[in-house]
Design an enzyme around this catalytic site. Structure first.
Site, PDB file in Angstrom:
ATOM      1  N   CYS A   7      13.077  -1.762  -9.024  1.00  0.00           N
ATOM      2  CA  CYS A   7      12.768  -2.851  -8.098  1.00  0.00           C
ATOM      3  C   CYS A   7      14.023  -3.593  -7.671  1.00  0.00           C
ATOM      4  CB  CYS A   7      11.769  -3.817  -8.738  1.00  0.00           C
ATOM      5  SG  CYS A   7      12.295  -4.452 -10.330  1.00  0.00           S
ATOM      6  N   GLU A  23       6.285 -10.007  -9.851  1.00  0.00           N
ATOM      7  CA  GLU A  23       7.626  -9.479  -9.567  1.00  0.00           C
ATOM      8  C   GLU A  23       7.381  -8.150  -8.891  1.00  0.00           C
ATOM      9  OE1 GLU A  23      10.200  -6.792  -9.723  1.00  0.00           O
ATOM     10  OE2 GLU A  23      10.025  -6.910 -11.906  1.00  0.00           O
TER      11      GLU A  23
END
Length: 674
Positions: free
Chosen positions: A295, A256
């Site tokens: 993120c 990720e």
């Protein structure tokens, strides 16, 4: 100077050779040291495999879920400890809620899902039975069992608690021990969290180990039963993923990584609408929470050409009210970046974006950090760019400044907006703020393939919406392309990342024994008494009751029709029913058969059966005409504890006619006292 330790091999080990110095993000002053190159990483992995793994696998899913709940409760009771140490990362009180409370909440969600959606067993069934032959004596069933290795979790600096717990929750629930490697810059927060977890006494020895500093040769020592999960930059992910041993051993690798997330304002959402105000709030929040070090933060703001200038003015006005500085100072809404290195990287990336975009808020904002000792802190003011020609631009679609930086760009229509969003080449999330369902559908279908999550918000959902940048444990978190191509969370989907799916083939009795769920065709077990008189703990899988028959008369059908009001022609008109290709003439109601079935197998006296909570998988297979008789075969199919007082029993009910042909079957759910 604080010595930040690792917890491995059942004990705490302090810094050693190769230790790195860590600075306070707010003051820039040295805070502590972490790392020890003398750690024996082979022994750490073996300890997890030989101690943690067997202890976790000996537990059922429900026992592991209760363990997660106990950990969450313990952390929740002591979270002030984590708040206090997190200030040094530059995080505000609101940031703590996102990281610490969010991580604890993830544990609670997985604990709940484990109890509600998984069996009280060590095997998870996947899908239904596959019949390999005509008679049904040879069947197939997919099952999930825990990997026999270790989950190595490599986490980013921005979420030292949530980043760890969102990986630990599914891996521990799966029954796989973990080695946690946090980013060194904020590992002191992770260490404090792990200390609380270890001290709680709820974790089996070896279930969780913490390595602060480098991982040494860990990746070279992994095998096909191990798994690696990574959160961080795309460049680091590529380097780790390319490890020859991981490739050679086919070690599971989930990434990720950074992404250029976009948020799209609908053409209907002009100034004065609820959607416009909502969009401005979402954008400014995503720019300032964790100082933009998320993120999932909004990096590209995609707006209709006529709304670009009003949007710049509204966002700038809101950003101008943001107070940045020492997060312990009252009124501060945005703290520092994690380090001076991170600040330098963000400013360098912002300079790249500035070659294709104009700074419309930031440099001239006059925002300066407040606090008594912030001169050496890693502060960056929120900065907003305008890219007037996003079609010709390239760098704004490729460069992520991992801080409070975002770029507005205009679009012409829905297709153009989707094209701009997709130029990020894969992201964790894209959002659409609009009250126009048609616009939302057109854009969502065009961008879904390039985004792990599509978040749509408007006046109807805004009161409950969780936010563009808030991954929820119920839904998958990840994305294609640049975002890493992986999936985390997603409820029980995340648990399966740490399990092996296996096709098991055999007789009904063999599959019943392996899966812990009764399979039709397994020899029945005669109950010593009526099953409705037996308590939850006494009932055995496969216990079966076969009732006496009952004949269905025409009077029964007509009475049921008039009593319920269901006078459908197939029950009341012989000629019309005969013209129907499914019926030979008048037939009994399906729900009449269910009612009569209950009358055949129910024990009327007070007993351990507390409630009927529903039925699943109902199928009417063959019509029943006046003069036919039915009997019921009722079998204990599955048992699931729900509370200390009662459990859920899933019964398989089969209705046969006088010739032994199945006319209906279903699964009955009851709550039975323990």
């Amino acid at each position: 100077m604080q010595d930040i330790s690792s917890h491995v091999l059942g004990r705490w080990i302090g810094p050693g050779p190769g230790a790195r110095e860590i600075a306070n993000a707010v003051t820039g002053r040295p805070l502590g040291r972490a790392g020890n190159d003398d750690l024996d990483f082979g022994a750490i992995l073996d300890f997890a495999r030989s101690r943690g793994g067997p202890a976790l696998r000996a537990m059922t899913f429900h026992e592991r879920a209760r363990m997660l709940k106990a950990l969450a409760q313990h952390l929740s009771a002591h979270k002030q400890v984590l708040y206090d140490v997190s200030y040094a990362t530059g995080a505000t009180l609101g940031d703590h809620a996102f990281d610490i409370d969010g991580g604890i909440g993830t544990l609670f969600v997985y604990a709940s899902k484990g109890r509600r959606e998984l069996p009280d067993a060590q095997v998870l069934l996947d899908g239904g039975l596959e019949q390999m032959g005509r008679a049904g004596s040879f069947l197939g069933q997919h099952i999930y069992t825990p990997l026999r290795g270790v989950a190595v979790h490599v986490n980013a600096f921005n979420f030292p608690v949530w980043g760890m717990l969102e990986k630990l929750a599914p891996s521990l629930l799966a029954g796989v021990p973990s080695v946690v490697k946090p980013a060194t810059a904020s590992c002191y927060v992770t260490e404090a969290c792990v200390r609380l977890m270890i001290d709680s006494g709820h974790l089996p020895e070896g279930a969780v180990q913490l390595v602060t500093g480098g991982l040494g040769d860990t990746l070279d020592l992994l095998d096909s039963q191990d798994a690696v999960t990574f959160t961080g930059s795309a460049a680091t992910a590529v380097r780790l993923r390319a490890n020859p041993n991981l490739i050679r051993k086919a070690v599971r690798f989930t990434a990720e990584q950074d992404s250029l997330n976009a948020s799209i304002l609908g053409p209907d959402a002009g100034p004065g609408t609820a959607e416009f105000d909502l969009f401005v709030k979402e954008v400014t929040r995503e720019m300032t929470v964790k100082a933009g070090q998320k993120c999932t933060a909004i990096r590209r703001i995609i707006a209709p050409e006529p709304l670009v200038q009003p949007l710049i003015e509204a966002v700038s006005a809101r950003l101008a009210k943001v107070v940045i500085g020492d997060p312990r100072v009252e009124g501060v809404r945005m703290g520092a970046l994690i380090s001076q290195d991170q600040k330098a990287d963000v400013l360098a990336k912002a300079a790249v974006i500035a070659t294709e975009a104009e700074c419309v808020f930031g440099v001239q904002s006059g925002l300066a950090p407040v606090g008594p000792d912030v001169e050496g802190g890693a502060f960056v003011a929120p900065t907003l760019f305008l890219c007037a020609d996003p079609d010709r631009a390239r760098k704004v679609h490729e460069t992520e400044a991992f801080g409070p930086i975002s770029t507005i760009m205009p679009y012409r229509d829905a297709e153009h907006a989707a094209t701009l969003a997709n130029r990020g080449r894969g992201s964790l999330v894209a959002s659409i703020v609009t009250h126009d369902a048609g616009f939302a559908r057109d854009v969502a279908l065009e961008i879904a393939a390039w985004h792990g999550r599509v978040y749509i918000n408007d006046r109807d959902s805004m009161a409950e919406a969780t936010g563009h940048g808030a991954p929820m444990p119920h839904m998958v978190h990840g994305g294609p392309g640049r975002a890493g191509g992986g999936e985390e969370l997603g409820g029980i989907r995340g648990v399966k990342h740490f399990m092996q799916r296996t096709a098991v083939q055999g007789s009904p009795a063999m599959l019943t024994a392996i899966g812990g769920r009764w399979v039709p065709g397994t020899a029945p077990v005669t109950a010593p008494a009526h099953p409705f008189t037996r308590r939850f703990g006494d009932l055995g899988i496969g216990e079966t009751l076969t009732t006496a028959p009952r004949t269905i008369t025409l009077a029964d059908i007509e009475h049921f029709a008039h009593f319920t009001g269901d006078t459908f022609y197939a029950h009341m008109d012989e000629a019309a029913a005969a013209r129907n290709p499914f019926f030979p003439g008048r037939v009994a109601h399906g729900y009449l058969l269910l009612s009569f079935a209950a009358g055949l197998f129910v024990e009327p006296n007070e007993g351990p059966v507390l409630a009927n909570t529903g039925l699943d998988a109902l199928r009417f297979v063959r019509p029943v005409v006046p003069g036919d008789s039915i009997r019921v075969t009722l079998t204990v199919k599955e048992k699931t504890p729900r509370t200390p007082e009662y459990g859920e029993v899933r019964w398989h009910a089969r209705l046969d006619n006088q010739d032994g042909d199945k006319v209906a079957d279903y699964e009955l759910l009851t709550m039975v006292a323990v």
